[in-house]
Enzyme design. Structure first.
Site, PDB file in Angstrom:
ATOM      1  CG  ASP A  84      -0.213   0.008   2.471  1.00  0.00           C
ATOM      2  OD1 ASP A  84       0.696  -0.484   2.688  1.00  0.00           O
ATOM      3  OD2 ASP A  84      -0.744   1.031   3.637  1.00  0.00           O
ATOM      4  CD  GLU A 179       4.176   0.381   7.039  1.00  0.00           C
ATOM      5  OE1 GLU A 179       5.265   0.756   7.714  1.00  0.00           O
ATOM      6  OE2 GLU A 179       3.961   1.148   6.051  1.00  0.00           O
TER       7      GLU A 179
END
Length: 414
Positions: A84, A179
């Site tokens: 991400d 994350e």
């Protein structure tokens, strides 16, 4: 690897064009479905490389195994990066630009001429004069955090699969979603992963090695005011929003904030204020490298709030604290060989080991406390979470070399 044609830059430029921005306001796992677009691409590419068990699950995690090719009893190690990108800056329609043989001049990004990347602002660019660097086009972040790490691990898998003469134990590959919103390990199946030790690829300049993070708590102050019709509120109305403002104004001005701290100093940081006149909340993050200091900071914050509340006797307050993550050094100090083997790999490729504490957290923090000791290795990314984000191709390639030597060090030491 002198004759190896690295694939890391080509892979990286493809991966950043897939929008994988995570969403801190979502309760889904992953927080955005589009992260799975890259998960599927990576799983398919790993299968094409020859990793037969490569797959992605319902939560967007990618798992894969490079089988051992040695008779030595080598602990299973894992290389991990997150797919991400940060919510801080748009990750939609990223246009990566490869600047060949960077000249040292200012780089004016073509889609927004006000966005200029210069050596004055980013002195580490001097190390890349005459080498290739990659930027975005000026309207988005680049996504080097952490698709540089993803591309490095993918290139390693490609290299090892094509060069079976390099001896290594079983290697696990893990790519995680979310994350950037603190949920990178929320749905991780640690038993399925089956690793003994791990390394995240989520660091900055070449040579940096991080085995220490903040310890982190979250805190919330809830203020209950007294509501009344504002036209008839004299002597009755107690505005929770104004009390929230007083608490924020009472926070230390010259210490204990991100704006005034560096190095190993901790802080108290308000991150959100919500509410109406009747009820308001203030959300905080509390950070320090010494876990015991978190309680001291929290008591100070609570004391500040109570002093404000003492002036508003008709109002009330609740103060809550919860754990977010802990300094991974507390775990890694119990397994010193994990860092020692990495240092040996750095030396073999001619890099110094530059140890820096992370003024933040990584998946490695949570993985370490889940039983998987996990320091952090460089990727070459800079100016992360911004339109100025850039990465040096030679740094990414050097990270691939480090990992190649690292798996051999583990094999040799076993």
């Amino acid at each position: 690897m002198k004759n190896y044609n690295f694939t890391v830059a080509e892979r990286f430029m493809r991966y950043v064009q897939v929008d994988t921005q995570s969403d801190p306001g979502s309760n889904n796992h992953p927080s955005t479905g589009k992260q799975k677009d890259l998960s599927r691409i990576l799983a398919n590419e790993l299968k094409a490389i020859g990793l037969a068990d490569a797959h992605t699950d319902e939560y967007g995690y990618v798992y894969a195994t490079i089988p051992s090719n040695t008779d030595n009893n080598v602990p299973v190690i894992c290389f991990c990066s997150h797919i991400d990108t940060a919510p801080d800056c748009s990750g939609t329609n990223v246009k990566p630009i490869l600047h060949r043989q960077y000249s040292g001049a200012d780089i004016v990004l073509p889609d927004d001429a006000t966005q200029v990347i210069s050596i004055k602002d980013y002195p580490y660019l001097q190390n890349h004069i005459g080498s290739d660097i990659i930027t975005a086009s000026g309207l988005t972040l680049l996504g080097a955090d952490d698709k540089a790490g993803v591309a490095i691990i993918m290139d390693l898998a490609s290299y090892l699969s094509a060069n079976p003469s390099i001896k290594h134990g079983t290697i696990k590959i893990l790519f995680t979603p979310d994350e950037e919103v603190g949920q990178g390990t929320a749905k991780l199946d640690i038993s399925k992963l089956g690793a003994h030790y791990a390394y995240t690829l989520d660091g900055g300049e070449a040579g940096t090695f991080e085995d220490e993070t903040f310890s982190a708590d979250g805190a919330r102050i809830t203020i209950n005011g007294v509501i009344a019709h504002p036209g008839y509120g004299k002597g009755k109305l107690v505005n929770a929003l104004k009390i929230a403002g007083e608490i924020l104004a009472a926070l230390p001005a010259n210490e204990l904030s991100p704006e005034t701290t560096s190095g190993r100093q901790g802080f108290i940081h308000p991150v959100a204020v919500n509410g109406i006149a009747e009820k308001a909340t203030i959300e905080f993050i509390i950070r320090d490298f010494v876990t015991a200091n978190l309680e001291k900071h929290e008591k100070r914050l609570e004391s500040i709030a109570e002093e404000v509340m003492a002036r508003h006797t008709k109002a009330s307050m609740q103060f809550e604290v919860w754990e977010q993550y802990r300094n991974m050094k507390e775990v890694l100090d119990q397994h010193p060989h994990v860092a020692e083997y990495a240092a040996e790999a750095y030396r073999r490729v001619g890099l110094p080991v530059i140890k820096e504490p992370i003024r933040g957290g990584t998946d490695g923090s949570r993985l370490s406390f889940m039983g998987l000791p996990c320091p952090n290795i460089f990727t070459g990314m800079h100016a992360i979470h911004s339109k100025h984000e850039w990465v040096g191709v030679k740094d990414m390639e050097k990270a691939v070399e480090v990992l190649t030597h690292l798996v051999q060090v583990w094999e040799e030491k076993s």
